[in-house]
Design a protein around this motif. Structure first.
Motif, PDB file in Angstrom:
ATOM      1  N   SER A   1       0.829  -1.207   0.000  1.00 27.18           N
ATOM      2  CA  SER A   1       0.000   0.000   0.000  1.00 27.18           C
ATOM      3  C   SER A   1       0.862   1.255   0.000  1.00 27.18           C
ATOM      4  O   SER A   1       1.264   1.746  -1.056  1.00 27.18           O
ATOM      5  CB  SER A   1      -0.945  -0.016   1.209  1.00 27.18           C
ATOM      6  N   LEU A   2       1.171   1.767   1.182  1.00 28.52           N
ATOM      7  CA  LEU A   2       1.871   3.046   1.304  1.00 28.52           C
ATOM      8  C   LEU A   2       3.193   3.086   0.549  1.00 28.52           C
ATOM      9  O   LEU A   2       3.552   4.118  -0.032  1.00 28.52           O
ATOM     10  CB  LEU A   2       2.129   3.354   2.784  1.00 28.52           C
ATOM     11  N   GLY A   3       3.930   1.976   0.552  1.00 25.66           N
ATOM     12  CA  GLY A   3       5.237   1.956  -0.089  1.00 25.66           C
ATOM     13  C   GLY A   3       5.177   2.230  -1.579  1.00 25.66           C
ATOM     14  O   GLY A   3       5.604   3.297  -2.041  1.00 25.66           O
ATOM     15  N   PRO A   4       4.644   1.294  -2.376  1.00 25.42           N
ATOM     16  CA  PRO A   4       4.638   1.505  -3.827  1.00 25.42           C
ATOM     17  C   PRO A   4       3.589   2.490  -4.315  1.00 25.42           C
ATOM     18  O   PRO A   4       3.814   3.210  -5.282  1.00 25.42           O
ATOM     19  CB  PRO A   4       4.354   0.099  -4.377  1.00 25.42           C
ATOM     20  N   VAL A   5       2.437   2.550  -3.653  1.00 23.46           N
ATOM     21  CA  VAL A   5       1.339   3.376  -4.165  1.00 23.46           C
ATOM     22  C   VAL A   5       1.677   4.862  -4.087  1.00 23.46           C
ATOM     23  O   VAL A   5       1.265   5.647  -4.941  1.00 23.46           O
ATOM     24  CB  VAL A   5       0.016   3.060  -3.430  1.00 23.46           C
ATOM     25  N   MET A   6       2.445   5.274  -3.066  1.00 22.57           N
ATOM     26  CA  MET A   6       2.785   6.695  -2.968  1.00 22.57           C
ATOM     27  C   MET A   6       3.510   7.157  -4.226  1.00 22.57           C
ATOM     28  O   MET A   6       3.185   8.199  -4.801  1.00 22.57           O
ATOM     29  CB  MET A   6       3.659   6.975  -1.750  1.00 22.57           C
ATOM     30  N   TRP A   7       4.497   6.391  -4.680  1.00 25.12           N
ATOM     31  CA  TRP A   7       5.272   6.821  -5.849  1.00 25.12           C
ATOM     32  C   TRP A   7       4.444   6.748  -7.120  1.00 25.12           C
ATOM     33  O   TRP A   7       4.623   7.571  -8.033  1.00 25.12           O
ATOM     34  CB  TRP A   7       6.544   5.990  -5.965  1.00 25.12           C
ATOM     35  N   VAL A   8       3.540   5.787  -7.195  1.00 20.39           N
ATOM     36  CA  VAL A   8       2.645   5.725  -8.356  1.00 20.39           C
ATOM     37  C   VAL A   8       1.748   6.956  -8.384  1.00 20.39           C
ATOM     38  O   VAL A   8       1.595   7.615  -9.422  1.00 20.39           O
ATOM     39  CB  VAL A   8       1.799   4.436  -8.323  1.00 20.39           C
ATOM     40  N   ILE A   9       1.150   7.278  -7.243  1.00 19.43           N
ATOM     41  CA  ILE A   9       0.274   8.447  -7.161  1.00 19.43           C
ATOM     42  C   ILE A   9       1.053   9.723  -7.483  1.00 19.43           C
ATOM     43  O   ILE A   9       0.589  10.583  -8.246  1.00 19.43           O
ATOM     44  CB  ILE A   9      -0.362   8.553  -5.761  1.00 19.43           C
ATOM     45  N   PHE A  10       2.241   9.859  -6.926  1.00 16.15           N
ATOM     46  CA  PHE A  10       3.046  11.052  -7.193  1.00 16.15           C
ATOM     47  C   PHE A  10       3.401  11.160  -8.675  1.00 16.15           C
ATOM     48  O   PHE A  10       3.531  12.264  -9.206  1.00 16.15           O
ATOM     49  CB  PHE A  10       4.335  11.027  -6.369  1.00 16.15           C
ATOM     50  N   SER A  11       3.590  10.037  -9.334  1.00 21.40           N
ATOM     51  CA  SER A  11       3.953  10.063 -10.758  1.00 21.40           C
ATOM     52  C   SER A  11       2.759  10.385 -11.642  1.00 21.40           C
ATOM     53  O   SER A  11       2.925  10.658 -12.833  1.00 21.40           O
ATOM     54  CB  SER A  11       4.543   8.714 -11.175  1.00 21.40           C
ATOM     55  N   GLU A  12       1.542  10.371 -11.058  1.00 17.11           N
ATOM     56  CA  GLU A  12       0.329  10.518 -11.859  1.00 17.11           C
ATOM     57  C   GLU A  12      -0.435  11.822 -11.633  1.00 17.11           C
ATOM     58  O   GLU A  12      -1.014  12.367 -12.576  1.00 17.11           O
ATOM     59  CB  GLU A  12      -0.641   9.357 -11.558  1.00 17.11           C
ATOM     60  N   ILE A  13      -0.500  12.316 -10.411  1.00 15.51           N
ATOM     61  CA  ILE A  13      -1.504  13.328 -10.083  1.00 15.51           C
ATOM     62  C   ILE A  13      -1.093  14.758 -10.402  1.00 15.51           C
ATOM     63  O   ILE A  13      -1.947  15.653 -10.415  1.00 15.51           O
ATOM     64  CB  ILE A  13      -1.924  13.247  -8.595  1.00 15.51           C
ATOM     65  N   PHE A  14       0.191  15.000 -10.694  1.00 18.35           N
ATOM     66  CA  PHE A  14       0.624  16.368 -10.945  1.00 18.35           C
ATOM     67  C   PHE A  14       0.667  16.654 -12.448  1.00 18.35           C
ATOM     68  O   PHE A  14       1.184  15.849 -13.217  1.00 18.35           O
ATOM     69  CB  PHE A  14       2.017  16.608 -10.349  1.00 18.35           C
ATOM     70  N   PRO A  15       0.152  17.812 -12.877  1.00 24.06           N
ATOM     71  CA  PRO A  15       0.248  18.198 -14.284  1.00 24.06           C
ATOM     72  C   PRO A  15       1.710  18.247 -14.740  1.00 24.06           C
ATOM     73  O   PRO A  15       2.613  18.536 -13.951  1.00 24.06           O
ATOM     74  CB  PRO A  15      -0.373  19.603 -14.310  1.00 24.06           C
ATOM     75  N   THR A  16       1.963  17.980 -16.022  1.00 24.57           N
ATOM     76  CA  THR A  16       3.327  17.854 -16.534  1.00 24.57           C
ATOM     77  C   THR A  16       4.187  19.071 -16.241  1.00 24.57           C
ATOM     78  O   THR A  16       5.352  18.947 -15.851  1.00 24.57           O
ATOM     79  CB  THR A  16       3.288  17.603 -18.059  1.00 24.57           C
ATOM     80  N   GLN A  17       3.617  20.267 -16.408  1.00 25.22           N
ATOM     81  CA  GLN A  17       4.426  21.475 -16.307  1.00 25.22           C
ATOM     82  C   GLN A  17       4.947  21.744 -14.903  1.00 25.22           C
ATOM     83  O   GLN A  17       5.901  22.511 -14.735  1.00 25.22           O
ATOM     84  CB  GLN A  17       3.637  22.700 -16.807  1.00 25.22           C
ATOM     85  N   ILE A  18       4.383  21.121 -13.875  1.00 19.24           N
ATOM     86  CA  ILE A  18       4.856  21.362 -12.506  1.00 19.24           C
ATOM     87  C   ILE A  18       5.420  20.106 -11.854  1.00 19.24           C
ATOM     88  O   ILE A  18       5.791  20.128 -10.681  1.00 19.24           O
ATOM     89  CB  ILE A  18       3.731  21.942 -11.615  1.00 19.24           C
ATOM     90  N   ARG A  19       5.527  19.024 -12.607  1.00 18.37           N
ATOM     91  CA  ARG A  19       5.961  17.753 -12.020  1.00 18.37           C
ATOM     92  C   ARG A  19       7.377  17.842 -11.466  1.00 18.37           C
ATOM     93  O   ARG A  19       7.689  17.282 -10.419  1.00 18.37           O
ATOM     94  CB  ARG A  19       5.904  16.650 -13.074  1.00 18.37           C
ATOM     95  N   GLY A  20       8.265  18.569 -12.197  1.00 18.08           N
ATOM     96  CA  GLY A  20       9.646  18.694 -11.750  1.00 18.08           C
ATOM     97  C   GLY A  20       9.778  19.425 -10.435  1.00 18.08           C
ATOM     98  O   GLY A  20      10.787  19.291  -9.738  1.00 18.08           O
ATOM     99  N   VAL A  21       8.774  20.205 -10.080  1.00 16.63           N
ATOM    100  CA  VAL A  21       8.752  20.914  -8.801  1.00 16.63           C
ATOM    101  C   VAL A  21       7.962  20.129  -7.757  1.00 16.63           C
ATOM    102  O   VAL A  21       8.383  19.985  -6.608  1.00 16.63           O
ATOM    103  CB  VAL A  21       8.135  22.324  -8.969  1.00 16.63           C
ATOM    104  N   ALA A  22       6.811  19.596  -8.164  1.00 12.79           N
ATOM    105  CA  ALA A  22       5.866  18.989  -7.214  1.00 12.79           C
ATOM    106  C   ALA A  22       6.392  17.700  -6.595  1.00 12.79           C
ATOM    107  O   ALA A  22       6.315  17.518  -5.371  1.00 12.79           O
ATOM    108  CB  ALA A  22       4.536  18.733  -7.910  1.00 12.79           C
TER     109      ALA A  22
END
Length: 532
Positions: free
Chosen positions: A432-453
């Motif tokens: 749960s928390l381990g792998p899902v956090m990185w999956v969610i982080f890789s998905e939920i931010f718009p492309t233009q702010i991903r490098g910051v978010a």
């Protein structure tokens, strides 16, 4: 099609090795704690400082990771990170003082951004139907690294006790902690070499106006028939935003009203992943198991079991994440983790500690048996009370040196309940928390702010991780295991309630579709206010 897909998988696997090196670096230190404590005469806070030094270092690294990723690219940032891992590992092995070891590990922490940068890179190259599995490879590599570290530590411990001539010649018996930390060196060098063979992120190339290069990379990944369409989708998601915006302008945009829901979800996950105590349990695993009275060798062996459980349930997560979805794994995994932490709390809360005359006589350490005479047949109601009595009787250094065998003879508790609680917590975390956090982080931010978010929320998680690691030995000495696990469980309850209410399902959606799903509409008044 098989060859084209293999290209994506190969790149993702190479980048995810950063998680493997992280896992090694993080867990190898767990086996050295007793040895460096005695060799450098460390206090509880100094032990915490050595263990948490990488967590402290990554806080500073994450302040510039977003800029580095956007300025030099995801690939070049990963190459820098891999070199830092190599340098830190060598310097740690050669350290001759607490200060040198702390600085060496602090430098290594600058490379812990490998997790967030790897998630960013994989999220940008992976097609939506594979993104969950490929980003989860980071967590798989973390737990493989953790497990290998526990295996290496246990194996080196047994070797150091074997009395074999070649073991003595190599100094494994007298410098065991240096050999433990040295396990990281060769894998770190191999990762540096492999990173040279991956392409740059097509989304980053688009942000740098290198459309032709981006199209070439996309063609390798998805084929010529889909590459142009993918390129157009990326361009469409970027076209409404000024790509010449500064890092600080992009950072400020994280707090726009339209991203409010994204921010709350990401903040909750980043905090809960760490504040439930995963890194305290994994990084101090032998220390925690010694509290159960199983002895030093058995404590190392049980830590090894944690590594195996981590691998098994991370693979479970990878199998389920694109079938069941992100939300069920996160929500119900967190629920199981919280229940497991409460079980650990209850087991330690009911524990008592008592050294009988026979136990003291059978310790096999004559020098301290006489000093323990005043503790004979006295029952202590907590681990803190028992440890303080040991320090009064033996002095701090002797108490620390013989703590494992003393707990083995004195502890009276439901060790099975606590062991099952710890193992089930590790299992729940890793699907749960381990792998899902990185999956969610890789998905939920718009492309233009991903490098910051992504680095920003990894920064928040790292601050919490650092605090947990730094103060765990001190907390264990002053508050005891029961109160520590109760605080972790309470935080789990709060996180469960928030995510149950807010977290949506994101599987099988493109990054652009997810951004639209999570976007909070802005009123004309808010838009006008922001433009003033």
């Amino acid at each position: 099609m098989i060859v084209k897909r293999h290209s994506v998988i190969f790149c993702a696997l190479v980048v995810a090795i950063g998680g493997f090196i992280f896992g090694l670096d993080a867990a190898l230190i767990s086996g050295t704690i007793r040895y460096i404590t005695v060799e450098f005469n460390l206090s509880d806070l100094q032990v915490g400082a050595v263990v948490s030094a990488p967590g402290f270092g990554v806080i500073f690294a994450l302040m510039v990771t977003g800029y580095t990723c956007d300025r030099f690219g995801r690939k070049n940032t990963l190459l820098i990170i891999s070199f830092i891992y190599v340098f830190s590992a060598v310097a740690s092995v050669l350290a001759t003082s607490f200060e040198e070891l702390f600085i060496s590990r602090f430098i290594g922490g600058l490379a812990f951004t490998s997790l967030s940068v790897a998630a960013m890179y994989i999220g940008e190259i992976a097609p939506s139907h594979l993104r969950g599995k490929l980003v989860s490879m980071i967590q798989i590599n973390i737990v493989i690294g953790l497990s290998l570290a526990f295996f290496a530590n246990y194996g080196l411990l047994l070797l150091s006790q074997s009395g074999l001539q070649w073991v003595v010649t190599l100094g494994i018996d007298s410098n065991i902690w240096r050999w433990m930390l040295g396990v990281e060196i060769l894998p770190a060098i191999a990762w540096f070499v492999l990173l040279m063979f991956i392409p740059k992120s097509p989304r980053w190339l688009m942000m740098r106006n290198s459309d032709d290069k981006a199209l070439t990379v996309l063609t390798q990944f998805v084929g010529a028939d889909k590459a142009q369409k993918e390129l157009n989708n990326i361009k469409q998601s970027l076209i409404s935003h000024d790509q010449k915006q500064s890092f600080f302008v992009l950072f400020k945009s994280l707090f726009e009203t339209r991203l409010r829901k994204v921010m709350v979800i990401a903040l909750t996950i980043a905090l809960v992943q760490q504040i439930t105590g995963i890194n305290a349990i994994m990084f101090y695993a032998p220390t925690i198991f010694e509290q159960l009275g199983v002895g030093t060798n058995a404590a190392f062996l049980q830590a090894l079991v944690l590594g195996i459980v981590s691998i098994v349930f991370t693979f479970v997560a990878v199998f389920l994440i694109d079938r069941v979805g992100r939300r069920p794994l996160m929500i119900w995994g967190l629920a199981l983790a919280t229940v497991s932490l409460f079980a650990c709390y209850w087991g330690f809360e009911q524990a008592t500690y008592r050294l009988s005359a026979d136990a003291i006589a059978n310790l096999g350490v004559p020098d301290i048996s006489i000093l323990l005479a005043n503790m004979t047949d006295i029952t202590y109601s907590s681990d803190v009370e028992f440890k303080n009595a040991l320090i009064d009787a033996l002095g701090t250094k002797n108490a620390k040196m013989h703590e494992g065998i003393l707990f083995q003879h004195a502890a009276n508790m439901n060790a099975m309940l606590i062991s099952v609680g710890i193992i089930s917590f590790i299992a729940a975390f890793h699907f749960s928390l381990g792998p899902v956090m990185w999956v969610i982080f890789s998905e939920i931010f718009p492309t233009q702010i991903r490098g910051v978010a992504i680095p920003f929320f990894a920064f928040i998680a790292s601050i919490m991780s650092y605090l947990i690691q730094q103060f765990f030995p001190w907390q264990l000495s002053h508050f005891g295991a029961a109160d520590i696990f109760l605080s972790y469980a309470t935080c789990g309850v709060i996180g469960f309630l928030l995510l149950f209410k807010l977290m949506p399902e994101t599987k099988n959606k493109s990054i652009e579709e997810i951004a639209e799903l999570l976007s909070t509409p802005e009123t004309p008044e808010l838009v006008a206010k922001r433009e003033i």
